[in-house]
Design a protein around this motif. Structure first.
Motif, PDB file in Angstrom:
ATOM      1  N   ASP A  34       0.824  -1.209   0.000  1.00  0.00           N
ATOM      2  CA  ASP A  34       0.000   0.000   0.000  1.00  0.00           C
ATOM      3  C   ASP A  34       0.858   1.258   0.000  1.00  0.00           C
ATOM      4  N   LEU A  35       2.167   1.106  -0.038  1.00  0.00           N
ATOM      5  CA  LEU A  35       3.070   2.236   0.138  1.00  0.00           C
ATOM      6  C   LEU A  35       3.836   2.543  -1.141  1.00  0.00           C
ATOM      7  N   GLU A  36       3.790   3.797  -1.573  1.00  0.00           N
ATOM      8  CA  GLU A  36       4.514   4.216  -2.774  1.00  0.00           C
ATOM      9  C   GLU A  36       6.011   3.954  -2.637  1.00  0.00           C
ATOM     10  N   GLU A  37       6.559   4.244  -1.441  1.00  0.00           N
ATOM     11  CA  GLU A  37       8.013   4.129  -1.266  1.00  0.00           C
ATOM     12  C   GLU A  37       8.493   2.683  -1.311  1.00  0.00           C
ATOM     13  N   GLU A  38       7.584   1.729  -1.126  1.00  0.00           N
ATOM     14  CA  GLU A  38       7.973   0.313  -1.185  1.00  0.00           C
ATOM     15  C   GLU A  38       7.792  -0.293  -2.572  1.00  0.00           C
ATOM     16  N   ALA A  39       7.017   0.371  -3.414  1.00  0.00           N
ATOM     17  CA  ALA A  39       6.579  -0.246  -4.669  1.00  0.00           C
ATOM     18  C   ALA A  39       7.692  -0.317  -5.708  1.00  0.00           C
ATOM     19  N   ASP A  40       7.805  -1.484  -6.356  1.00  0.00           N
ATOM     20  CA  ASP A  40       8.642  -1.637  -7.538  1.00  0.00           C
ATOM     21  C   ASP A  40       7.809  -1.414  -8.806  1.00  0.00           C
ATOM     22  N   VAL A  41       6.526  -1.740  -8.699  1.00  0.00           N
ATOM     23  CA  VAL A  41       5.593  -1.599  -9.813  1.00  0.00           C
ATOM     24  C   VAL A  41       4.372  -0.829  -9.322  1.00  0.00           C
ATOM     25  N   ILE A  42       3.948   0.167 -10.073  1.00  0.00           N
ATOM     26  CA  ILE A  42       2.711   0.879  -9.748  1.00  0.00           C
ATOM     27  C   ILE A  42       1.770   0.777 -10.934  1.00  0.00           C
ATOM     28  N   ILE A  43       0.522   0.403 -10.644  1.00  0.00           N
ATOM     29  CA  ILE A  43      -0.516   0.346 -11.665  1.00  0.00           C
ATOM     30  C   ILE A  43      -1.560   1.394 -11.315  1.00  0.00           C
ATOM     31  N   VAL A  44      -1.832   2.299 -12.237  1.00  0.00           N
ATOM     32  CA  VAL A  44      -2.881   3.303 -12.049  1.00  0.00           C
ATOM     33  C   VAL A  44      -4.081   2.874 -12.884  1.00  0.00           C
ATOM     34  N   ASN A  45      -5.130   2.398 -12.209  1.00  0.00           N
ATOM     35  CA  ASN A  45      -6.363   2.024 -12.914  1.00  0.00           C
ATOM     36  C   ASN A  45      -7.216   3.280 -13.011  1.00  0.00           C
ATOM     37  N   SER A  46      -7.249   3.857 -14.193  1.00  0.00           N
ATOM     38  CA  SER A  46      -7.694   5.236 -14.377  1.00  0.00           C
ATOM     39  C   SER A  46      -9.178   5.345 -14.704  1.00  0.00           C
ATOM     40  N   CYS A  47      -9.672   6.585 -14.625  1.00  0.00           N
ATOM     41  CA  CYS A  47     -11.073   6.906 -14.914  1.00  0.00           C
ATOM     42  C   CYS A  47     -11.116   8.148 -15.796  1.00  0.00           C
ATOM     43  N   LEU A  82      -9.292   5.772 -18.929  1.00  0.00           N
ATOM     44  CA  LEU A  82      -8.425   6.799 -19.518  1.00  0.00           C
ATOM     45  C   LEU A  82      -7.403   6.142 -20.442  1.00  0.00           C
ATOM     46  N   GLY A  83      -6.875   4.997 -20.022  1.00  0.00           N
ATOM     47  CA  GLY A  83      -5.922   4.269 -20.840  1.00  0.00           C
ATOM     48  C   GLY A  83      -6.533   3.800 -22.146  1.00  0.00           C
ATOM     49  N   LYS A  84      -7.772   3.347 -22.085  1.00  0.00           N
ATOM     50  CA  LYS A  84      -8.467   2.890 -23.288  1.00  0.00           C
ATOM     51  C   LYS A  84      -8.699   4.055 -24.251  1.00  0.00           C
ATOM     52  N   ARG A  85      -9.089   5.191 -23.701  1.00  0.00           N
ATOM     53  CA  ARG A  85      -9.514   6.313 -24.538  1.00  0.00           C
ATOM     54  C   ARG A  85      -8.354   7.147 -25.061  1.00  0.00           C
ATOM     55  N   TYR A  86      -7.283   7.259 -24.252  1.00  0.00           N
ATOM     56  CA  TYR A  86      -6.182   8.153 -24.613  1.00  0.00           C
ATOM     57  C   TYR A  86      -4.833   7.435 -24.622  1.00  0.00           C
ATOM     58  N   GLU A  87      -4.805   6.204 -25.096  1.00  0.00           N
ATOM     59  CA  GLU A  87      -3.560   5.428 -25.080  1.00  0.00           C
ATOM     60  C   GLU A  87      -2.446   6.147 -25.835  1.00  0.00           C
ATOM     61  N   LYS A  88      -2.736   6.621 -27.038  1.00  0.00           N
ATOM     62  CA  LYS A  88      -1.712   7.279 -27.861  1.00  0.00           C
ATOM     63  C   LYS A  88      -1.159   8.516 -27.161  1.00  0.00           C
ATOM     64  N   GLU A  89      -2.058   9.336 -26.606  1.00  0.00           N
ATOM     65  CA  GLU A  89      -1.624  10.573 -25.933  1.00  0.00           C
ATOM     66  C   GLU A  89      -0.785  10.268 -24.699  1.00  0.00           C
ATOM     67  N   ILE A  90      -1.175   9.234 -23.943  1.00  0.00           N
ATOM     68  CA  ILE A  90      -0.417   8.879 -22.740  1.00  0.00           C
ATOM     69  C   ILE A  90       0.987   8.428 -23.116  1.00  0.00           C
ATOM     70  N   ARG A  91       1.071   7.581 -24.133  1.00  0.00           N
ATOM     71  CA  ARG A  91       2.384   7.077 -24.559  1.00  0.00           C
ATOM     72  C   ARG A  91       3.281   8.209 -25.046  1.00  0.00           C
ATOM     73  N   GLU A  92       2.692   9.177 -25.767  1.00  0.00           N
ATOM     74  CA  GLU A  92       3.486  10.267 -26.335  1.00  0.00           C
ATOM     75  C   GLU A  92       3.879  11.310 -25.296  1.00  0.00           C
ATOM     76  N   GLN A  93       2.967  11.628 -24.378  1.00  0.00           N
ATOM     77  CA  GLN A  93       3.177  12.765 -23.491  1.00  0.00           C
ATOM     78  C   GLN A  93       3.702  12.392 -22.109  1.00  0.00           C
ATOM     79  N   ILE A  94       3.584  11.124 -21.741  1.00  0.00           N
ATOM     80  CA  ILE A  94       4.105  10.704 -20.431  1.00  0.00           C
ATOM     81  C   ILE A  94       5.021   9.504 -20.670  1.00  0.00           C
ATOM     82  N   THR A 103      -9.632  -1.256 -21.175  1.00  0.00           N
ATOM     83  CA  THR A 103     -10.592  -1.945 -20.316  1.00  0.00           C
ATOM     84  C   THR A 103     -10.850  -3.390 -20.730  1.00  0.00           C
ATOM     85  N   GLU A 104     -10.431  -3.773 -21.932  1.00  0.00           N
ATOM     86  CA  GLU A 104     -10.662  -5.140 -22.390  1.00  0.00           C
ATOM     87  C   GLU A 104      -9.390  -5.979 -22.357  1.00  0.00           C
ATOM     88  N   SER A 105      -8.345  -5.484 -21.690  1.00  0.00           N
ATOM     89  CA  SER A 105      -7.046  -6.170 -21.717  1.00  0.00           C
ATOM     90  C   SER A 105      -6.527  -6.516 -20.334  1.00  0.00           C
TER      91      SER A 105
END
Length: 439
Positions: A34-47, A82-94, A103-105
């Motif tokens: 539950d702690l950011e400082e411990e995490a090796d992997v973070i998954i943001v399930n977006s809206c 958000l990942g489903k709708r703006y995948e291209k923008e997320i990859r390019e800008q972040i 949402t289907e993957s």
């Protein structure tokens, strides 16, 4: 062992997806944190349902990306709407984001994280676990049961059908098995969710099958309460009403998001009910189930909403006296019909109208709460506030995280998830106070 932090944003349907992804990762050899400082992997399930949710998701992704820049994180994955709708923008800008899953993957989450971290499994894909299972992110004594995915309604303000796809019910036997697994873990309250619960089964069985599902879920040992959310008013049948009335495990509580009452606004929203039909449904529910608690949500400031339409909605709320009510200001979503409509309303006016409605509802809620003084209510224990010497619980009228609480004194130690009887002694706008009756 690499540690995974799941950040679940948005609705409770998203939360169920997060729980399933987390289970897949833990079964695949990752450890949960539950702690950011411990995490090796973070998954943001977006809206991305409304602009505030979209902004929260973007800000969270950027914030977690900074951990990657600082070298404190091995992998950052974005999932959800958000990942489903703006995948291209997320990859390019972040660029700190290593992968984006729509949402289907979700079934590819373990493979995806393995690939980023360079973990090898068998080339044929064995070692991956496709069956649905969950690690609960709720308190443990209640859980959401997602009974369907997607939506066919196509309301003019909503992007969900484009993001989540068409309406797809999950088979009754699968849902019953999932409920049995949840009950075996100590879950006492099932909360049925979907983009719309009332249409359940129409695609699988050719008929609305929510009453049949409810009856089978009621036979699951260990489940004490079943709560129904997201019921579209036009799909509420007499059979459903009778099932709620007759099955003792089904809470006398219904969430009916009506959005508005003015016929012109409803038509512009693409809603399929009109004011007279809404009143008929509400009156029928209250006639058949006098103690039913009705929750709704409204949108203030929809394009073209006149002052007269707002006043009509205000008077409607005053007349109907919903037990629970939330109001959102209209949010123009990219790619929706409503975004292109004329007569868009200033944000300040939307907020003013929302505040008027919420102030009215505050008084209605306060009056309704007073009616329960001196009554004895069944309460599910949520936890304890030791510094105040009281326990916190909910009645059947209160959905977790969205409605009120009961604060009560007890003469013995209680466990979360336990059901007790509480005599109500006082009330406020949204909460009750009382004393436990030791039976």
């Amino acid at each position: 062992m690499d540690k995974v932090l799941m950040i679940s944003l948005g609705c409770d349907k998203n939360l169920v997806d997060s729980e399933e992804m987390l289970s897949s990762l833990v079964k695949g050899g990752y450890e949960m944190t539950d702690l950011e400082e411990e995490a090796d992997v973070i998954i943001v399930n977006s809206c991305c349902f409304i602009s505030d949710a979209k902004e929260e998701s973007i800000n969270t992704i950027i914030e977690m990306g900074q951990l990657k820049v600082e070298g404190r994180l091995k992998a950052l994955v974005v999932t959800g709407c958000l990942g489903k709708r703006y995948e291209k923008e997320i990859r390019e800008q972040i660029p700190e984001v290593d992968a984006v899953l729509g949402t289907e993957s979700y079934d590819r989450i373990l493979q995806t994280v393995d690939r980023i971290l360079g973990r090898d499994r068998l080339e044929d894909g064995s070692g991956y676990l496709p069956e649905r299972d969950r690690i609960l992110l709720t308190t443990g004594h209640y859980a959401f049961l997602k009974i369907a995915e997607g939506c066919n309604k196509n309301c003019t303000y909503c992007i969900i059908p484009k993001v989540r796809g068409s309406y797809r019910s999950f088979p009754i036997e699968d849902l019953v098995r999932e409920a049995e697994r949840l009950a075996s873990r100590g879950v006492k309250e099932l909360v049925l969710v979907a983009q719309e619960t009332t249409l359940y089964g129409i695609d699988l069985y050719g008929r609305k099958s929510l009453p049949e599902l409810l009856k089978k879920l009621c036979r699951v040992d260990g489940i004490h309460w079943i709560r129904i959310m997201y019921c579209y008013p036009e799909e509420i049948t007499d059979e459903l009403i009778q099932t709620i009335k007759e099955e003792p495990k089904v809470c006398h509580y219904l969430d009916i998001p009506i959005q508005h009452c003015n016929d012109d606004v409803l038509k512009r929203m693409g809603r399929r009910t009109r004011k007279a039909e809404l009143l008929d449904t509400i009156n029928k529910l209250r006639e058949e189930i006098p103690d039913i608690a009705l929750r709704t949500t409204l949108i203030s400031g929809f394009p073209g909403e006149s002052q007269e339409a707002h006043e009509e909605l205000y008077n409607f709320v005053n007349e109907v006296e919903f037990d629970r009510l939330g109001v959102f200001t209209y949010s123009p979503e990219e790619g929706t019909l409503a975004e292109q409509m004329e007569d868009q309303i200033e944000e300040s006016l939307k907020e003013e109208r929302r505040d008027e409605l919420m102030l009215l509802q505050q008084q209605i809620s306060a009056d309704k709460s007073q009616e329960y003084i001196d009554k004895i209510m069944e309460v599910i224990v949520e936890g304890e506030l030791p510094e105040e010497g009281v326990y916190v619980g909910r009645t059947y009228r209160d959905a977790a995280d969205v409605d009120g609480y009961v604060f009560f004194h007890a003469m013995r130690e209680l466990m979360s998830g336990e059901f007790v009887k509480v005599e109500i002694t006082d009330s406020s706008e949204y909460d009750l106070k009382g004393v436990m009756i030791d039976e």
